[in-house]
Design a protein around this motif. Structure first.
Motif, PDB file in Angstrom:
ATOM      1  N   SER A   1     -71.784  -9.484 -34.813  1.00 19.47           N
ATOM      2  CA  SER A   1     -72.040 -10.381 -33.691  1.00 19.47           C
ATOM      3  C   SER A   1     -70.717 -10.703 -32.999  1.00 19.47           C
ATOM      4  N   ALA A   2     -70.517 -10.099 -31.800  1.00 21.98           N
ATOM      5  CA  ALA A   2     -69.283 -10.328 -31.071  1.00 21.98           C
ATOM      6  C   ALA A   2     -69.384 -11.501 -30.111  1.00 21.98           C
ATOM      7  N   VAL A   3     -70.602 -11.806 -29.647  1.00 21.95           N
ATOM      8  CA  VAL A   3     -70.789 -12.892 -28.684  1.00 21.95           C
ATOM      9  C   VAL A   3     -70.748 -14.231 -29.411  1.00 21.95           C
ATOM     10  N   PRO A   4     -69.933 -15.176 -28.965  1.00 23.02           N
ATOM     11  CA  PRO A   4     -69.899 -16.493 -29.615  1.00 23.02           C
ATOM     12  C   PRO A   4     -71.257 -17.176 -29.514  1.00 23.02           C
ATOM     13  N   ALA A   5     -71.632 -17.859 -30.569  1.00 23.38           N
ATOM     14  CA  ALA A   5     -72.912 -18.556 -30.568  1.00 23.38           C
ATOM     15  C   ALA A   5     -72.750 -19.954 -29.985  1.00 23.38           C
ATOM     16  N   GLY A   6     -73.874 -20.532 -29.601  1.00 25.90           N
ATOM     17  CA  GLY A   6     -73.875 -21.908 -29.142  1.00 25.90           C
ATOM     18  C   GLY A   6     -73.282 -22.076 -27.752  1.00 25.90           C
ATOM     19  N   LEU A   7     -72.605 -23.189 -27.558  1.00 27.35           N
ATOM     20  CA  LEU A   7     -72.066 -23.538 -26.248  1.00 27.35           C
ATOM     21  C   LEU A   7     -71.030 -22.551 -25.722  1.00 27.35           C
ATOM     22  N   PRO A   8     -70.105 -21.997 -26.535  1.00 29.70           N
ATOM     23  CA  PRO A   8     -69.139 -21.033 -25.988  1.00 29.70           C
ATOM     24  C   PRO A   8     -69.799 -19.809 -25.366  1.00 29.70           C
ATOM     25  N   GLY A   9     -70.844 -19.296 -26.012  1.00 35.02           N
ATOM     26  CA  GLY A   9     -71.550 -18.153 -25.444  1.00 35.02           C
ATOM     27  C   GLY A   9     -72.263 -18.502 -24.149  1.00 35.02           C
ATOM     28  N   LEU A  10     -72.913 -19.665 -24.118  1.00 35.87           N
ATOM     29  CA  LEU A  10     -73.588 -20.108 -22.897  1.00 35.87           C
ATOM     30  C   LEU A  10     -72.582 -20.320 -21.771  1.00 35.87           C
ATOM     31  N   LEU A  11     -71.423 -20.870 -22.110  1.00 35.57           N
ATOM     32  CA  LEU A  11     -70.397 -21.128 -21.104  1.00 35.57           C
ATOM     33  C   LEU A  11     -69.923 -19.825 -20.459  1.00 35.57           C
ATOM     34  N   GLY A  12     -69.703 -18.801 -21.272  1.00 37.77           N
ATOM     35  CA  GLY A  12     -69.265 -17.523 -20.732  1.00 37.77           C
ATOM     36  C   GLY A  12     -70.296 -16.902 -19.804  1.00 37.77           C
ATOM     37  N   ALA A  13     -71.572 -16.972 -20.185  1.00 33.30           N
ATOM     38  CA  ALA A  13     -72.628 -16.420 -19.333  1.00 33.30           C
ATOM     39  C   ALA A  13     -72.718 -17.165 -18.006  1.00 33.30           C
ATOM     40  N   LEU A  14     -72.596 -18.487 -18.048  1.00 37.70           N
ATOM     41  CA  LEU A  14     -72.657 -19.267 -16.812  1.00 37.70           C
ATOM     42  C   LEU A  14     -71.451 -19.000 -15.926  1.00 37.70           C
ATOM     43  N   GLU A  15     -70.270 -18.814 -16.518  1.00 39.50           N
ATOM     44  CA  GLU A  15     -69.082 -18.489 -15.721  1.00 39.50           C
ATOM     45  C   GLU A  15     -69.239 -17.139 -15.032  1.00 39.50           C
ATOM     46  N   LEU A  16     -69.845 -16.172 -15.725  1.00 34.81           N
ATOM     47  CA  LEU A  16     -70.086 -14.868 -15.114  1.00 34.81           C
ATOM     48  C   LEU A  16     -71.041 -14.991 -13.930  1.00 34.81           C
ATOM     49  N   CYS A  17     -72.151 -15.691 -14.111  1.00 35.13           N
ATOM     50  CA  CYS A  17     -73.138 -15.841 -13.035  1.00 35.13           C
ATOM     51  C   CYS A  17     -72.564 -16.623 -11.858  1.00 35.13           C
ATOM     52  N   THR A  18     -71.828 -17.690 -12.146  1.00 31.99           N
ATOM     53  CA  THR A  18     -71.241 -18.499 -11.072  1.00 31.99           C
ATOM     54  C   THR A  18     -70.238 -17.694 -10.264  1.00 31.99           C
ATOM     55  N   GLY A  19     -69.393 -16.936 -10.951  1.00 28.69           N
ATOM     56  CA  GLY A  19     -68.419 -16.111 -10.246  1.00 28.69           C
ATOM     57  C   GLY A  19     -69.081 -15.076  -9.348  1.00 28.69           C
ATOM     58  N   LEU A  20     -70.182 -14.462  -9.817  1.00 28.62           N
ATOM     59  CA  LEU A  20     -70.884 -13.477  -9.001  1.00 28.62           C
ATOM     60  C   LEU A  20     -71.521 -14.116  -7.778  1.00 28.62           C
ATOM     61  N   VAL A  21     -72.097 -15.315  -7.949  1.00 32.04           N
ATOM     62  CA  VAL A  21     -72.717 -16.002  -6.808  1.00 32.04           C
ATOM     63  C   VAL A  21     -71.673 -16.324  -5.743  1.00 32.04           C
ATOM     64  N   VAL A  22     -70.530 -16.853  -6.163  1.00 30.71           N
ATOM     65  CA  VAL A  22     -69.478 -17.201  -5.204  1.00 30.71           C
ATOM     66  C   VAL A  22     -68.923 -15.943  -4.555  1.00 30.71           C
ATOM     67  N   LEU A  23     -68.780 -14.866  -5.317  1.00 31.96           N
ATOM     68  CA  LEU A  23     -68.267 -13.618  -4.762  1.00 31.96           C
ATOM     69  C   LEU A  23     -69.189 -13.082  -3.665  1.00 31.96           C
ATOM     70  N   CYS A  24     -70.483 -13.010  -3.946  1.00 34.25           N
ATOM     71  CA  CYS A  24     -71.441 -12.480  -2.961  1.00 34.25           C
ATOM     72  C   CYS A  24     -71.514 -13.384  -1.730  1.00 34.25           C
ATOM     73  N   ALA A  25     -71.607 -14.699  -1.966  1.00 34.09           N
ATOM     74  CA  ALA A  25     -71.692 -15.628  -0.832  1.00 34.09           C
ATOM     75  C   ALA A  25     -70.422 -15.584   0.001  1.00 34.09           C
ATOM     76  N   GLY A  26     -69.266 -15.493  -0.648  1.00 32.52           N
ATOM     77  CA  GLY A  26     -68.011 -15.431   0.090  1.00 32.52           C
ATOM     78  C   GLY A  26     -67.884 -14.165   0.912  1.00 32.52           C
ATOM     79  N   ALA A  27     -68.340 -13.025   0.369  1.00 32.21           N
ATOM     80  CA  ALA A  27     -68.252 -11.766   1.115  1.00 32.21           C
ATOM     81  C   ALA A  27     -69.122 -11.807   2.366  1.00 32.21           C
ATOM     82  N   PHE A  28     -70.361 -12.260   2.221  1.00 35.48           N
ATOM     83  CA  PHE A  28     -71.256 -12.343   3.381  1.00 35.48           C
ATOM     84  C   PHE A  28     -70.736 -13.343   4.407  1.00 35.48           C
ATOM     85  N   THR A  29     -70.249 -14.475   3.923  1.00 33.31           N
ATOM     86  CA  THR A  29     -69.761 -15.506   4.845  1.00 33.31           C
ATOM     87  C   THR A  29     -68.541 -15.021   5.617  1.00 33.31           C
ATOM     88  N   LEU A  30     -67.622 -14.329   4.939  1.00 33.24           N
ATOM     89  CA  LEU A  30     -66.427 -13.839   5.606  1.00 33.24           C
ATOM     90  C   LEU A  30     -66.785 -12.811   6.670  1.00 33.24           C
TER      91      LEU A  30
END
Length: 213
Positions: free
Chosen positions: A136-165
């Protein structure tokens, strides 16, 4: 230098002079929750940097070092600056005289740090976990959830920023309507901003082929 040549006229504008592309309300639907999420993620990171073991397994808490605490501090502060930049971009009335480049730099660096340092690390661990089912390489509990949310948030900002620019660039480069009967002449400030933006685009494309030239 490339960003200055291509978008210099847009980046030098104050926030209140941003052209209305008609999609600002849609941008707020995605970017305001992203900003709130960045604040929450940054808060958790800063708590970990101060020594808190919130949601961290006992074995992981024992292996923490000064470097890991400093990394959490840095990621938390970057996430906070990213949230501030997003709020300034989608709500330009907060600081209307602030330059676009300042708010964009904050949003870019903050969301980029969350995506690269947290999200991509989690993605690499998830891929390693899928390739090695026995470990099991993925951290369990809150650290794993935090990493997944950071990935999704970064992708949302990236896509929105590209379209907006792209929208802002097209709106700023659009020629001003000519004055005529029943149509007043455009304000001098708008004409000056348009000319400054057009001048910044007078450069040869670096990727152009000899045939294009």
């Amino acid at each position: 230098m490339y960003a200055h040549q291509r978008w210099g006229g847009l980046l030098r504008r104050p926030l209140h002079a941003l052209p209305d592309t008609g999609t600002r309300a849609v941008q707020r639907i995605f970017l305001l929750p992203a900003a709130v999420l960045l604040v929450a993620l940054g808060t958790v990171r800063i708590l970990w940097g101060t020594g808190s073991t919130l949601g961290v397994a006992a074995t992981d808490a024992e292996s923490r070092t000064v470097l890991s605490s400093a990394a959490d501090w840095a990621q938390g502060l970057y996430a906070g600056t990213g949230a501030a930049g997003l709020l300034l971009l989608v709500l330009p009335g907060l600081l209307p005289r602030l330059r676009v480049r300042t708010a964009l730099a904050l949003a870019w660096s903050g969301s980029g740090a969350a995506f690269a340092c947290g999200g991509c690390l989690w993605l690499g661990q998830a891929v390693a976990d899928g390739l090695s089912p026995g470990a099991s390489a993925v951290p369990a509990g809150l650290p794993g959830l935090l990493g997944a949310l950071e990935l999704c948030t970064g992708l949302v900002v990236l896509c929105a920023g590209a379209f907006t620019l792209c929208e802002l660039t097209a709106a700023a480069a659009r020629p001003a309507p000519a004055a005529g009967p029943g149509r007043p002449a455009p304000p001098m400030e708008r004409a000056q901003e348009h000319s400054a933006f057009s001048a910044s685009r007078r450069h040869t494309r670096e990727c152009a082929t000899p045939d294009d030239r």
